[in-house]
Design an enzyme around this catalytic site. Structure first.
Site, PDB file in Angstrom:
ATOM      1  N   TYR A  46      45.252  37.582  63.480  1.00 58.76           N
ATOM      2  CA  TYR A  46      46.580  38.069  63.085  1.00 58.76           C
ATOM      3  C   TYR A  46      46.574  39.595  62.906  1.00 58.76           C
ATOM      4  O   TYR A  46      47.491  40.292  63.349  1.00 58.76           O
ATOM      5  CB  TYR A  46      46.963  37.362  61.785  1.00 58.76           C
ATOM      6  CG  TYR A  46      48.326  37.666  61.247  1.00 58.76           C
ATOM      7  CD1 TYR A  46      49.473  37.153  61.861  1.00 58.76           C
ATOM      8  CD2 TYR A  46      48.497  38.448  60.105  1.00 58.76           C
ATOM      9  CE1 TYR A  46      50.728  37.407  61.340  1.00 58.76           C
ATOM     10  CE2 TYR A  46      49.743  38.712  59.582  1.00 58.76           C
ATOM     11  CZ  TYR A  46      50.861  38.185  60.196  1.00 58.76           C
ATOM     12  OH  TYR A  46      52.107  38.444  59.678  1.00 58.76           O
ATOM     13  N   LYS A  99      48.814  42.127  64.982  1.00 52.15           N
ATOM     14  CA  LYS A  99      49.824  42.971  64.341  1.00 52.15           C
ATOM     15  C   LYS A  99      49.509  44.462  64.522  1.00 52.15           C
ATOM     16  O   LYS A  99      50.415  45.299  64.504  1.00 52.15           O
ATOM     17  CB  LYS A  99      49.956  42.603  62.863  1.00 52.15           C
ATOM     18  CG  LYS A  99      50.634  41.227  62.628  1.00 52.15           C
ATOM     19  CD  LYS A  99      52.001  41.116  63.287  1.00 52.15           C
ATOM     20  CE  LYS A  99      52.865  40.010  62.710  1.00 52.15           C
ATOM     21  NZ  LYS A  99      54.123  39.813  63.462  1.00 52.15           N
TER      22      LYS A  99
HETATM   23  N1  LIG Z   1      56.185  36.434  55.031  1.00 53.69           N
HETATM   24  C1  LIG Z   1      55.389  37.497  54.970  1.00 53.69           C
HETATM   25  O1  LIG Z   1      54.850  37.856  53.897  1.00 53.69           O
HETATM   26  C2  LIG Z   1      55.111  38.307  56.198  1.00 53.69           C
HETATM   27  C3  LIG Z   1      54.324  39.459  56.069  1.00 53.69           C
HETATM   28  C4  LIG Z   1      54.072  40.237  57.187  1.00 53.69           C
HETATM   29  C5  LIG Z   1      54.604  39.888  58.408  1.00 53.69           C
HETATM   30  N2  LIG Z   1      55.344  38.749  58.520  1.00 53.69           N
HETATM   31  C6  LIG Z   1      55.862  38.417  59.847  1.00 53.69           C
HETATM   32  O2  LIG Z   1      57.247  38.167  59.752  1.00 53.69           O
HETATM   33  C7  LIG Z   1      57.635  37.297  60.824  1.00 53.69           C
HETATM   34  C8  LIG Z   1      58.477  36.160  60.283  1.00 53.69           C
HETATM   35  O3  LIG Z   1      57.688  35.349  59.422  1.00 53.69           O
HETATM   36  P1  LIG Z   1      58.285  34.541  58.166  1.00 53.69           P
HETATM   37  O4  LIG Z   1      57.484  34.945  56.997  1.00 53.69           O
HETATM   38  O5  LIG Z   1      59.756  34.671  58.121  1.00 53.69           O
HETATM   39  O6  LIG Z   1      57.830  33.052  58.543  1.00 53.69           O
HETATM   40  P2  LIG Z   1      58.664  31.671  58.653  1.00 53.69           P
HETATM   41  O7  LIG Z   1      57.675  30.630  59.001  1.00 53.69           O
HETATM   42  O8  LIG Z   1      59.523  31.488  57.447  1.00 53.69           O
HETATM   43  O9  LIG Z   1      59.647  31.933  59.872  1.00 53.69           O
HETATM   44  C9  LIG Z   1      59.140  32.193  61.162  1.00 53.69           C
HETATM   45  C10 LIG Z   1      60.018  31.512  62.192  1.00 53.69           C
HETATM   46  O10 LIG Z   1      59.459  31.814  63.477  1.00 53.69           O
HETATM   47  C11 LIG Z   1      59.478  30.628  64.246  1.00 53.69           C
HETATM   48  N3  LIG Z   1      58.436  30.651  65.264  1.00 53.69           N
HETATM   49  C12 LIG Z   1      57.080  30.556  65.104  1.00 53.69           C
HETATM   50  N4  LIG Z   1      56.470  30.535  66.281  1.00 53.69           N
HETATM   51  C13 LIG Z   1      57.447  30.621  67.216  1.00 53.69           C
HETATM   52  C14 LIG Z   1      57.440  30.627  68.632  1.00 53.69           C
HETATM   53  N5  LIG Z   1      56.317  30.494  69.335  1.00 53.69           N
HETATM   54  N6  LIG Z   1      58.635  30.741  69.277  1.00 53.69           N
HETATM   55  C15 LIG Z   1      59.787  30.843  68.583  1.00 53.69           C
HETATM   56  N7  LIG Z   1      59.850  30.814  67.239  1.00 53.69           N
HETATM   57  C16 LIG Z   1      58.694  30.708  66.570  1.00 53.69           C
HETATM   58  C17 LIG Z   1      59.244  29.497  63.253  1.00 53.69           C
HETATM   59  O11 LIG Z   1      59.695  28.240  63.756  1.00 53.69           O
HETATM   60  C18 LIG Z   1      60.016  29.984  62.032  1.00 53.69           C
HETATM   61  O12 LIG Z   1      61.327  29.477  61.997  1.00 53.69           O
HETATM   62  C19 LIG Z   1      56.333  36.849  61.508  1.00 53.69           C
HETATM   63  O13 LIG Z   1      56.105  37.647  62.658  1.00 53.69           O
HETATM   64  C20 LIG Z   1      55.293  37.148  60.448  1.00 53.69           C
HETATM   65  O14 LIG Z   1      54.011  37.335  60.999  1.00 53.69           O
HETATM   66  C21 LIG Z   1      55.618  37.964  57.442  1.00 53.69           C
END
Ligand SMILES: NC(=O)c1ccc[n+]([C@@H]2O[C@H](COP(=O)([O-])OP(=O)(O)OC[C@H]3O[C@@H](n4cnc5c(N)ncnc54)[C@H](O)[C@@H]3O)[C@@H](O)[C@H]2O)c1
Length: 285
Positions: free
Chosen positions: A166, A170
């Site tokens: 990851y 990223k």
């Molecule tokens: N939550 C955190 O603390 C955090 C921190 C840093 C980065 N992020 C990044 O933020 C983004 C969103 O994450 P989140 O926390 O909202 O997670 P989440 O699981 O709540 O939502 C992510 C969504 O992406 C969809 N998804 C996953 N793989 C997919 C694919 N192959 N095709 C289409 N859709 C797909 C999932 O079905 C889900 O609905 C991600 O890129 C994650 O890495 C999140």
């Protein structure tokens, strides 16, 4: 008062839940017409229905961003439904953690596929219509700014144990952002990146405590490409981060995360490109 994104058309991947869903709502509430993607059909359609019931405009484009034909389908949906493409938010993703000695090639590659290859393909598909629009606007003597916001993480900036896949992915998103900012300035596209800290979503929910029988929470999983992958964070780590690691004293909400993305989608960021905005309550890395 006018909506800040009136007339704009936005692609948002992974917008069925969490941050992506909040981004879709925010952009729609400011007047953008949104193409809502998610791996899962029902959450994508629910985001669309919620936007439409609030008086906004959205259309679903479900499916995995890693499918070979997805990028073209995503871009074509915007063009055929709305005849324009102004904002791309590459947000879809998940985590599949382990220390390096226990991480398989498949596990490493799957995370690169969703966080790096998929945004690369989406942006490669998007540049064709964007170049055509930009050429026409330049001929008319108009400067119209378009926006790309790629989603990274503090893990990509500072590393995180158990996340070599990851963190590598990223970090690659940052390199892709900075390169496209240089390639696409001539088309007036602002290409920026948001690196989130700890945001409360399905991805970061507390893992169930072990051995507590009836009281144990259900283990959250993400079902993706035939695999069921456990997601979540150790409760002790969450508590320690919120108490000691995050100067603002708590994890962010999806809405606060979406506000960070929004800052890079409006006209106020027209002279900002190739940057990484950390949205993490002061969390350092
Ligand atoms: N939550 C955190 O603390 C955090 C921190 C840093 C980065 N992020 C990044 O933020 C983004 C969103 O994450 P989140 O926390 O909202 O997670 P989440 O699981 O709540 O939502 C992510 C969504 O992406 C969809 N998804 C996953 N793989 C997919 C694919 N192959 N095709 C289409 N859709 C797909 C999932 O079905 C889900 O609905 C991600 O890129 C994650 O890495 C999140």
């Amino acid at each position: 008062m006018t909506a800040r994104l009136d007339g704009k058309v936005a692609l948002v991947s992974g917008a069925g839940r969490g941050i992506g869903r909040a981004v879709a709502f925010k952009l729609a509430s400011e007047g953008a017409r949104v193409v809502v993607n998610d791996l899962d059909d029902a959450p994508a359609r629910d985001t669309v229905d919620t936007i439409v019931s609030a008086g906004g405009t959205a259309i679903a484009c479900p499916g995995s961003v890693t499918a070979a034909d997805f990028a073209e389908r995503f871009v074509a949906t915007a063009i055929s439904a709305y005849g324009a493409l102004d904002i791309v938010v590459n947000n879809a993703g998940y985590t599949w953690d382990n220390v390096i000695q226990r991480m398989s090639d498949e596990q490493f590659q799957a995370i690169l596929d969703v966080h790096v290859t998929a945004p690369f393909r989406i942006l490669r598909a998007a540049i064709e219509p964007i170049r055509a629009f930009a050429k026409r606007e330049a001929a008319e003597g108009r400067e119209v700014f378009r926006k790309v916001v790629n989603v990274s993480s503090v893990a990509g900036l500072g590393g995180n144990p158990g996340q070599v896949n990851y963190a590598a992915a990223k970090a690659a998103v940052v390199g892709m952002t900075k390169t496209l900012a240089k390639e696409w300035g001539r088309y007036k596209v602002n290409v920026n990146c948001v690196a989130f800290g700890l945001i409360r979503t399905r991805l970061t929910q507390p893992l169930p405590s072990t051995g507590s029988g009836q009281a144990a929470r259900e283990q959250a999983t993400i079902d993706v490409e035939g695999r069921s992958i456990a997601v979540g964070v150790q409760p002790a780590l969450l508590e320690s981060l919120e108490t000691h690691g995050i100067p603002l004293g708590r994890a962010g909400t999806p809405e606060e995360a979406a506000d960070g993305v929004y800052l890079l989608c409006g006209p106020e960021s027209n002279y900002v490109t190739g940057q990484v905005l950390v949205v993490g309550g002061g969390l350092t890395f």
